[in-house]
Design an enzyme around this catalytic site. Structure first.
Site, short mmCIF file in Angstrom:
data_model
loop_
_atom_site.label_atom_id
_atom_site.label_comp_id
_atom_site.label_asym_id
_atom_site.label_seq_id
_atom_site.Cartn_x
_atom_site.Cartn_y
_atom_site.Cartn_z
N HIS A 26 -30.89 96.55 10.76
CA HIS A 26 -31.71 97.24 11.75
C HIS A 26 -31.78 98.73 11.42
O HIS A 26 -30.98 99.53 11.93
CB HIS A 26 -31.14 97.04 13.15
CG HIS A 26 -31.04 95.61 13.56
ND1 HIS A 26 -30.03 94.78 13.10
CD2 HIS A 26 -31.82 94.85 14.36
CE1 HIS A 26 -30.19 93.58 13.62
NE2 HIS A 26 -31.27 93.58 14.38
N HIS A 260 -37.72 97.97 13.59
CA HIS A 260 -36.53 97.69 14.40
C HIS A 260 -35.50 96.86 13.64
O HIS A 260 -34.34 97.26 13.54
CB HIS A 260 -36.91 96.96 15.69
CG HIS A 260 -35.74 96.40 16.43
ND1 HIS A 260 -34.96 97.17 17.27
CD2 HIS A 260 -35.17 95.16 16.43
CE1 HIS A 260 -33.98 96.42 17.76
NE2 HIS A 260 -34.09 95.20 17.26
N GLU A 406 -19.05 89.68 37.99
CA GLU A 406 -18.19 88.94 37.06
C GLU A 406 -18.38 89.34 35.61
O GLU A 406 -17.41 89.46 34.85
CB GLU A 406 -18.42 87.43 37.21
CG GLU A 406 -17.83 86.82 38.47
CD GLU A 406 -18.81 86.84 39.63
OE1 GLU A 406 -18.49 86.27 40.69
OE2 GLU A 406 -19.90 87.45 39.48
N HIS A 468 -20.18 75.02 43.82
CA HIS A 468 -18.89 75.69 43.71
C HIS A 468 -17.81 74.81 43.07
O HIS A 468 -16.67 75.23 42.94
CB HIS A 468 -18.41 76.13 45.10
CG HIS A 468 -19.13 77.35 45.61
ND1 HIS A 468 -20.49 77.40 45.71
CD2 HIS A 468 -18.66 78.56 46.03
CE1 HIS A 468 -20.85 78.60 46.20
NE2 HIS A 468 -19.76 79.31 46.39
#
Length: 675
Positions: A26, A260, A406, A468
């Site tokens: 890159h 890029h 999280e 859950h």
């Protein structure tokens, strides 16, 4: 041309040369962000090229890890032992210059980066660790922990959701020694970013409590320097410096997506050199650039020398604190056998509650332990009792409110661990481990000892239902190399899981129940082996009952029923498959004899963990659907996790091993007893 401008052009050209030679990479960010990274290294970053792990160095994190060739060129320029040959071997097998930065491969690399946004989370963790250790050890006139964290990101990093989580947390925590340099070039792989992303970045960061500084043209090193000085002066807020750049600066296709992630090619590379007035041989620094950077690197050694003198004086005035500091940095490794003996489990208990007692007990002998959760500590039971929460008012706090973040939680814990001097654990419900998979995977890839505590580990969650109730999460984590996954069956196995986690340099996930589990007489520290005989029969067993966690209870009760019918069963508890597989062939054979073909494997999770152990004749009682909303006992019964089903499956397996048509050579023995 000023020598500093030549330094920047050296980064651009050599980075492009490295990508071209590798035929992949890159070049765009390397060429566009070169002035940003150079200014940080030249005028702000305190480091020791002779001692890259010096405790009080500033940390530089390349969150946009695809710009690795830029970082390697900087490390080469400033004497970190990255040679010209290393640069020429970019992305090649066994080189010191891999495609994305990796710790323990390239000196001067602080963290492995590449998955966009992870580095931002790591940098927040570095800043947390610095603030926490400074609060514990610094005294008037003795700022022995006093350094900054610089992180370079691009548009892609800020598009990733983890950046919002991590930067919001950093703003709340007022981490003033965190400086985010945003390479704003407006181009991603697909081209102009505006069809996908048009955030008002300054407003976003102001809303999160950050100082915002704009640099209209990063090529102006004087403006860059002033921006960094302002950032360092603001100690009550983290700072983002928004740097306008041109991707692929100097190349004929600059400012386009084409530059890029692909080599320039020989023709465009030569045009780039012509545009920049570059006449050096490939991968060669001009002498004045080498001399300038070498002199700067030598000057920076004075910072380490001054710190060593400061620490010597600190040690004389505060000998106990100095000794404690050294112990923090070296790590605590208590006598875990002694720790184990201090716990007693007289009655049934949820392993999440057991885990709380173990964690708090271990904190007494591992004081550099921090613990946080994703807004669930009251449920995961991971709060260290009697201790403050880390905050701007209580930097010494060892508990962390990560909030419902999280993914950032995992990445921040990686940074805390990589900083040095601290151990950290984090927790959430097991099903939400999916949200943190990227950061958790990076823990394993870097092989750093973050401890993940996951509670509510099965359909035993009950009424909360399938959203859950984890099902596929165990097999998902078990598939990650270097990650130990423990699912203990009782209190002693839970202690063993924590001991294993804190005594070895691997990341570990411990999966714990919400519901109570019985305590077993013959369980214990041997659970560290990953699998062991929990309850045996007299003589060679007819059938093996293999289980983890809460399902071990079913096997223990099934063993009694089978015994009453004259069938000898051995119960094998398998809290950690990874650790069991590390044992010798002899040990594994002693636990799961290959000549005992009748087997039943039981686990309230995906079936895919168990085909190896079931063998050709075994039966597996596991999940192949999502869960269901009902009281826990009804959930287990609905999916066949019952003693009667274990017994039936044992008989079914035995029938496959010894077909009914075959007459046994000797009369069936009855009344076999368990040991």
């Amino acid at each position: 041309m000023a020598v500093t401008d030549k330094c920047v052009d050296a980064i651009r050209v050599i980075s492009a040369e490295g990508v071209d030679r590798a035929k992949s990479g890159h070049p765009g960010i390397c060429m566009g962000a070169a002035p940003i990274a150079f200014e940080v290294y030249a005028d702000f970053l305190n480091f020791s090229y002779k001692n890259p792990k010096w405790d009080n160095r500033d940390r530089f994190v390349l969150s946009a890890g695809h710009g690795s060739m830029m970082l390697y060129t900087l490390l080469h320029m400033f004497g970190f032992g990255v040679t010209k040959e290393d640069l020429m071997n970019f992305r090649q097998l066994d080189s010191k210059t891999p495609g994305h930065p990796e710790i323990d491969i390239t000196p001067g690399v602080e963290t492995s980066t590449g998955p966009l946004g992870q580095g931002i989370g790591n940098a927040v963790g570095f800043a947390v660790a610095e603030a926490h250790l400074a609060a514990i050890f610094n005294r008037p006139g003795y700022d022995i922990v006093d350094h900054y964290t610089y992180v370079l990101c691009g548009d892609g990093c800020l598009e990733e959701g983890i950046s919002y989580e991590a930067c919001s947390f950093a703003g709340v925590q007022k981490l003033g020694k965190l400086i985010l340099l945003y390479d704003r070039n407006g181009i991603t792989i697909e081209g102009d970013m505006t069809p996908a992303w048009q955030d008002d970045v300054p407003a976003r960061f102001c809303a999160m409590g950050w100082q915002v500084i704009r640099v209209p043209d990063a090529n102006n090193l004087l403006i860059m320097k002033r921006a960094l000085m302002r950032a360092k002066a603001e100690l009550n807020r983290p700072t983002i410096i928004i740097c306008n750049t041109t991707i692929g600066y100097g190349a004929p296709n600059a400012g386009t997506a084409e530059v890029h992630g692909a080599p320039l090619g020989p023709e465009r590379l030569q045009q780039t050199k012509d545009n920049l007035g570059w006449t050096e041989e490939p991968f060669t620094l001009p002498e004045e650039v080498s001399e300038y950077c070498r002199d700067l690197a030598e000057q920076k050694l004075e910072k380490e020398a001054a710190w060593n003198e400061l620490f010597a004086a600190y040690e004389e005035e505060y000998p106990e604190l100095a000794a404690q500091y050294r112990q923090y940095m070296e790590g605590y490794y208590p006598d875990y056998a002694d720790v184990f003996s201090k716990f007693d489990w007289p009655k049934p208990e949820a392993t999440r509650n057991t885990g709380s007692k173990v964690l708090n007990g271990l904190f007494k002998c591992i004081p550099n332990l921090m613990s946080g959760s994703a807004d669930l500590s009251s449920s995961t039971k991971t709060e260290i009792k009697g201790q403050e929460y880390f905050s701007p008012e209580h930097r010494e706090g060892v508990n962390i409110h990560f909030g419902i973040r999280e993914h950032a939680m995992a990445a921040i814990c990686n940074g805390i661990t990589l900083h040095g001097g601290l151990r950290v654990c984090c927790s959430t419900f097991f099903t939400f481990s999916d949200y943190m998979k990227g950061g958790l995977r990076m823990s394993a890839l870097m092989n750093i000892p973050v401890l993940y505590i996951f509670t509510h580990d099965s359909i035993g969650v009950g009424e909360d239902g399938p959203t859950h109730q984890p099902m596929e999460q165990l097999i998902s984590l078990r598939a990650i190399p270097n990650l130990k996954v423990f699912r203990p069956a009782d209190g002693k196995e839970t202690v063993a899981a924590y001991v294993s986690a804190l005594s070895e340099p691997n990341p570990t996930a411990i999966c714990l129940t919400r519901q109570n589990l019985p305590q077993y007489e013959n369980s214990g520290i041997k659970a560290i082996m990953g699998g062991y005989v929990l309850s045996d029969s007299e003589g060679t067993p007819d059938v093996l009952l293999i289980a983890t966690g809460s399902e071990v209870e079913l096997c223990m009760k099934a063993q009694e029923k089978l015994e009453d019918e004259g069938i000898a069963a051995r119960v094998v508890s398998m809290p950690c498959i990874d650790e069991f597989e590390k044992q010798t062939h002899e040990y594994k054979e002693s636990v799961i004899p290959s000549d005992v073909k009748a087997r039943v494997c039981v686990e309230a999770a995906s079936v895919y963990s168990w085909y190896k152990y079931a063998g050709d004749y075994g039966e597996i009682i596991a999940m192949n659907t999502f869960g269901i909303s009902a009281p826990a006992a009804q959930c287990f019964e609905h999916f066949g996790f019952t003693v009667d089903n274990v017994v039936a499956c044992a008989k079914k397996s035995l029938a496959k091993v010894t077909p009914a048509a075959e007459e046994p050579e000797e009369p069936e023995q009855t009344g076999r007893k368990r040991r």
